[in-house]
Design a protein around this motif. Structure first.
Motif, short mmCIF file in Angstrom:
data_model
loop_
_atom_site.label_atom_id
_atom_site.label_comp_id
_atom_site.label_asym_id
_atom_site.label_seq_id
_atom_site.Cartn_x
_atom_site.Cartn_y
_atom_site.Cartn_z
N PHE A 81 43.20 46.48 30.21
CA PHE A 81 43.32 46.24 31.64
C PHE A 81 42.12 45.45 32.12
O PHE A 81 40.98 45.82 31.87
CB PHE A 81 43.42 47.53 32.45
CG PHE A 81 43.63 47.22 33.90
CD1 PHE A 81 44.89 46.93 34.37
CD2 PHE A 81 42.55 47.12 34.76
CE1 PHE A 81 45.08 46.55 35.69
CE2 PHE A 81 42.73 46.74 36.09
CZ PHE A 81 44.00 46.46 36.54
N ILE A 82 42.41 44.34 32.81
CA ILE A 82 41.38 43.59 33.53
C ILE A 82 41.97 43.26 34.90
O ILE A 82 43.18 43.15 35.03
CB ILE A 82 40.94 42.29 32.80
CG1 ILE A 82 42.17 41.41 32.49
CG2 ILE A 82 40.16 42.61 31.55
CD1 ILE A 82 41.80 40.03 31.98
N PRO A 83 41.11 43.15 35.92
CA PRO A 83 41.66 42.84 37.24
C PRO A 83 42.23 41.42 37.30
O PRO A 83 43.10 41.14 38.10
CB PRO A 83 40.46 42.97 38.18
CG PRO A 83 39.41 43.68 37.40
CD PRO A 83 39.67 43.38 35.97
N ARG A 84 41.68 40.54 36.49
CA ARG A 84 42.20 39.17 36.46
C ARG A 84 43.14 39.04 35.27
O ARG A 84 43.51 40.02 34.65
CB ARG A 84 41.04 38.18 36.38
CG ARG A 84 40.21 38.18 37.65
CD ARG A 84 39.08 37.18 37.61
NE ARG A 84 37.98 37.63 36.76
CZ ARG A 84 36.80 37.03 36.71
NH1 ARG A 84 36.56 35.97 37.43
NH2 ARG A 84 35.85 37.50 35.92
#
Lengths: 290, 764
Positions: free
Chosen positions: A181-184
């Protein structure tokens, strides 16, 4: 600062022995950034990219794979057979950085940089990887998850370095997957990463499972409790929930600029489920079970 | 004057305006030969570096440079005491005040350091390594003080004070106790306190936004060369080299005429390069050492010490009738100015109500200092923050009343001729047209899938006019050179050349457009406020019109007729009627070739203080898809509409709108300054300061609405900022539509949204 690019493992070892402050460099995508930002200033950089044995991907006699320590992500991503056997591991490596970084960054370097958030690491741990370590006493094989000791620190001896990562032969009816998971969507560091490997028996039950968690503890977590919850099951909802619970219990995260501890623990469960689904699909697709 | 052909739609017909020619600076930029701030060098150039405070708040007891000065290769060291102090006085209009006492202290600390990264000393040395060694050798004694890095901390009753004698301005009677509140602004109309009783629905909510950085790719950089005769050259990458000249002169005690400021190309500014950081230090180091001095910031320094946009807290209260008519609005906002007063809080509170007709309004804004870098302008300074809060509340009203959000804005829209709060007047149409254009856009009718939501927001930015200068020269071969004092950030070289070509009646490829130094064009204010195409464009057209008058006079001389008998059209002098005589037209080329015999060189300057600028309204339509498990928001469709007046170069207008939206999306979803409890910035690099990357974004569809501004020769309004104003609110409204939970705090980061969604499920 001195820079050397030896052409044999032996001369690389000699250089490391000659200088306590020497640092091994493969792709350099972590080391050079750390040097530029003043985090590290080694007196000697030993570049291992000119050592021919470290630059190839070879299939071993038993059907496993040996990936040299200087092989960058871009090369793995174009390796059709490796990708067919271990797509989760290759995808995990491919998530690191940008296309330019992929041309240099290596999964072994990702492991030895010992960041809790390295994407290739849970990918290779779930695949059941070992690494071959060269030292003054010869070679030894170590489980990949035993390499990192703490953020930025490994369990390798001072004059040792990793020359290859070894992936086992892929069992029948098996599949691996890695999600982070990454925000971008790219160019970011994992807030949570989950690697899952599943092998199914002929009756459709889980025969073998490995689960590795990234960015939720100081080092990669090889979560046997979560795997055990799946082994023997047919991935019934209760089995998956038990695995999720075990994985969440294994988390020891921190609040930091990249995400809260609470969010990490929550998201581990979400990604484990999704990784299990992908690994299962890959295992079943191979034998036409669906 | 040019004769303009009216199109069937009633618009003049243009040959060059509205086309999309290749930009004059394109090849240099694509091939890498364009010179940016760090690309200038002179023989003997020294490297300048800054020693910065590691503490967010401390008294400077002493700065001992004696050991550093002894290092071989160190040529000069400056501290705050090397600069003349400035009078403590607020100057300029209320929305854009400045106090040079603060400016000089932000460039280099004096009594105190007020944020991590505050400059304490600067050195010039023969190379980078020596300069770094010199910084290490400077001994600074700090008396460390408690710090306040958030609005809540700064506003707490027992908060440590950045300025022990700061009494809040704008409050009557003046408070007796000093606080961290620098100023209050208050605007009212109608009877707000009694108006609420006439509302059928009252909605009141609180909001907060975090400081965000402009994120320009080029770090601040300059080269200063002080000559023995007191003259100096200043190569600077900025949004206004006249501004850099003025600030550098004032802060170093020089005269304007003694500094030649040479504009470099600029790798992004967005407002953040209207202020000065390095130039006075480099100039003083050059003066003391006798060598040219080059300085540049690292990315970490850019984040820690150059201007972010203000973080805010807001409380919005709206009252509406059942049919959707707004009857009352109350807005109270706190803007975090950083280490020195001067956040854009006045424009902030004024802008959010501007698109509406509301009979009863109270706006209160507070300017608050805290131990962070002093904020700088950022694309429509102040307006995006207040728009997020206000338009979120409007969205709640629309949802509660079951009204279409665009229909609601149309019903309550500000009317042409209205006096806006703050003394502005709305003179032109355009806002309704852009609302209607957005309503007609196919996105508005596109069906949404599961976990998807749609958000709308409307907004306002006043834009700016102001002082600009341009020179126009006609060459002997019939080509034309124009030069302005406006650094080209958004393609203005091209638009200036198009306006020149259109006015003179020649083709674009005969015009060469440049940005010149402070000795070769009249004074020009910064490239900011979306003013360049409007104001500098006016100066260019004024210069061209003087040239046309001259060309007509020369033709009259050649034909031996009265000048009034000569018309100028399609790039040539013509007899105004057959009565004048039977003369073949004299083209600009013909007259250029005969310049020597008809009076010498042909050229003119235009210099003016442009008035009649028109506001920039915008509307944003955003579709999102939310991952309900992780709280990740994906923007799936985005349409932005803006009234450009007339788009001189439509590609650059569209680019401005798209770029503004991208920055707004970052502000809404992922960007924020993260400070630790130690008052130090934790994410001072692009890895963890999360600006959107290309793969995070859909193609952003711009609707360029063109309702011409009658106060500009070609109808220009201003386009560079308004698109940003509405982006954040539209994203937040879309998220609310998708998950049925209202996010009142930006950024809408996955941890926050996942938690909110989980809380919503738990409550069900």
């Amino acid at each position: 600062m001195q820079y050397s690019a030896p052409e044999t493992i032996e001369s690389a070892l000699k250089l490391l022995e000659s200088d306590d402050d020497a640092r091994v460099m493969a792709g350099g995508t972590d080391l050079i950034v750390q040097m530029t930002s003043g985090m590290r200033s080694p007196s000697h950089v030993v570049d291992i990219k000119r050592i021919p044995e470290l630059c190839g991907v070879v299939q071993t006699a038993d059907g496993g794979w040996k990936i040299g320590a200087a092989v960058p992500g871009a090369e793995l991503n174009e390796h059709v057979e490796l990708k067919r056997d271990w797509p989760g591991f290759v995808e995990a490596t491919d998530l690191i950085g940008s296309m330019q970084v992929q041309g240099r960054a290596t999964p072994v370097g990702n492991l030895c940089n010992a960041s809790p958030a390295g994407d290739a690491v849970p990918g290779m741990v779930a695949a059941g990887a070992t690494v071959t370590v060269a030292g003054s006493n010869g070679f030894r094989d170590v489980a990949a998850h035993d390499v990192p000791a703490a953020p930025g620190r490994t369990n390798l001896e001072k004059n040792e370095f990793v020359i290859a990562v070894n992936l086992p032969p892929k069992p029948p009816n098996s599949g691996d997957a890695y999600l982070r998971f990454i925000p971008r969507t790219e160019m970011d560091i994992a807030v949570v990463g989950t690697g899952v490997f599943l092998a199914f028996g002929e009756s459709g039950h889980v025969r073998e499972a490995r689960i590795a968690l990234g960015a939720i503890a100081p080092t990669v977590v090889f979560c046997t409790e979560a795997a055990d919850a799946l082994i023997g099951s047919r991935l019934e909802e209760e089995a998956i929930e038990a695995a999720v619970l075990a994985a969440r219990n294994a988390c020891n995260p921190i609040d930091d600029k990249r995400g809260t501890a609470e969010f990490r623990v929550h998201t581990v469960g979400v990604l484990i489920k999704r990784s299990i689904a992908i690994a299962t699909q890959r295992a079943k697709r191979q034998v036409g079970m669906d | 004057m040019n004769e303009r052909v009216k199109t069937p739609e009633g618009r003049p017909y243009y040959k060059e305006i509205g086309t999309r020619p290749i930009r004059p600076d394109g090849v240099e930029k694509v091939t890498g030969s364009a010179r940016f701030g760090d690309d200038f060098t002179l023989p003997g150039t020294l490297v300048g570096k800054i020693l910065r405070s590691p503490h967010p708040h401390a008294r400077l007891i002493s700065v001992d440079t004696s050991n550093a000065k002894k290092i071989a290769g160190v040529k000069a060291i400056v501290t705050g005491s090397d600069f003349p102090d400035q009078p403590f006085a607020y100057t300029g209009p209320a929305v854009l005040e400045r106090n040079m006492w603060h400016v000089t202290r932000n460039v280099i600390a004096r009594e105190k350091v007020l944020y991590e990264g505050h400059a304490v000393a600067a050195v010039a040395a023969v190379d980078e390594k020596t300069a770094s060694a010199a910084l290490q050798a400077i001994a600074v004694e700090y008396e460390i003080l408690p710090h306040v890095t958030t609005l809540d901390e700064a506003l707490a009753p027992d908060a440590v004070l950045l300025f022990e004698d700061m009494i809040t301005r704008g409050v009557e009677p003046a408070p007796e106790k000093p606080t961290n509140i620098a100023r209050r602004a208050n605007y009212e109309k109608g009877q707000i306190d009694t108006a609420w009783s006439s509302a059928d629905l009252i909605v009141e909510r609180s909001y907060e936004t975090k400081p965000v950085h402009q994120g320009y790719i080029e770090p601040h950089a300059c080269l200063a060369h002080y000559h023995p005769d007191g003259q100096a050259d200043l190569y600077t990458s900025s949004q206004g080299h006249f501004q850099m000249r003025a600030l550098t002169a004032t802060l170093t005690g020089m005269r304007l005429t003694d500094i030649r400021a040479i504009p470099a190309e600029i790798g992004g500014g967005f407002g953040g390069k209207t202020v000065v950081y390095l130039e006075p230090l480099a100039m003083m180091l050059s003066k003391m050492s006798g060598f040219p001095v080059r300085m540049k910031m690292t990315r970490s320094e850019v984040f820690k010490a150059s201007g972010p946009a203000a973080g805010t807290k807001a409380r919005i209260k709206l009252g509406a009738k059942k049919n959707g008519t707004l009857v009352a609005a109350e807005v109270e906002m706190y803007y975090e100015a950083g280490a020195f007063p001067g956040s854009p809080f006045v424009n902030g509170v004024l802008c959010c109500v501007a698109p509406y007709t509301i009979p009863n309004v109270r706006l209160t804004g507070w300017d608050v200092v805290a131990n962070r870098p002093k904020v700088a302008a950022y694309r429509a300074p102040g307006s995006p923050q207040s728009n997020f809060a206000f338009e979120s509340t409007v969205d709640i009203v629309c949802k509660k009343l079951g009204l279409d959000p665009i229909a609601f804005r149309k019903m309550n829209a500000v009317q042409v001729g209205a006096e806006l709060l703050g003394g502005r007047q709305l003179n032109h149409e355009g806002y309704l047209q852009l609302l209607e254009a957005t309503e007609r856009h196919p996105q508005y009718a596109t069906e949404l899938g599961p976990n998807q939501g749609r958000g709308f927001a409307a907004g306002y930015w006043p834009n700016a006019g102001g002082e600009s200068g341009a020179t126009v020269y006609v060459n002997a071969d019939g080509t034309v050179n124009i030069a302005t004092g406006s650094p080209d950030i958004g393609g203005s070289r091209a638009s200036m050349a198009q306006m020149t070509a259109e006015t003179l009646g020649i083709s674009y490829d005969r015009v060469r457009s440049a940005v010149n130094d402070t000795t070769s064009v009249p004074f020009t204010h910064v490239t900011g406020g979306s003013r360049v195409t409007f104001a500098t464009g006016k100066a260019v057209v004024a210069a061209c019109e003087t040239v046309i008058a001259d060309l007509r006079a020369r033709a009259a001389k050649i034909w031996d007729v009265d000048v009034d008998a000569v018309d100028w059209r399609e790039g040539a002098a013509h007899p105004s009627s057959s009565n004048v005589g039977d003369f073949d037209p004299l083209t600009l080329g013909d007259l250029a070739a005969r310049a020597t015999e008809t009076g010498g060189p042909i050229g003119s300057s235009g210099a003016l203080n442009a008035t009649g600028h028109a506001p920039g309204f915008s509307a944003a339509l955003c579709d999102v898809e939310v991952d309900p498990e992780t709280g990740h928001v994906k923007i799936i469709r985005f349409t932005v509409a803006q009234d450009a007046g007339v788009a001189i170069h439509p590609s650059y207008v569209e680019g401005q709108m798209q770029g503004a939206v991208v920055q707004g999306i970052g502000w809404a979803l992922s960007e924020e300054y993260i400070y630790g409890p130690d008052g130090r910035l934790q994410n001072h690099g692009f890895l963890d300061y999360r600006m959107p990357v290309a793969s995070d974004l859909p193609m952003i569809d711009p609707i360029v609405v063109e309702v011409p501004n009658p106060d500009h020769p070609f109808g220009v309004k201003g386009v560079a900022e308004a698109g940003m104003v509405t982006a954040m609110a539209s994203v937040a409204n879309a998220v609310a539509d998708a998950v049925d939970r209202r996010m009142t705090s930006l950024p809408i980061s996955p941890p926050k949204l996942a938690k909110e969604i989980a809380a919503g499920k738990a409550a069900m």
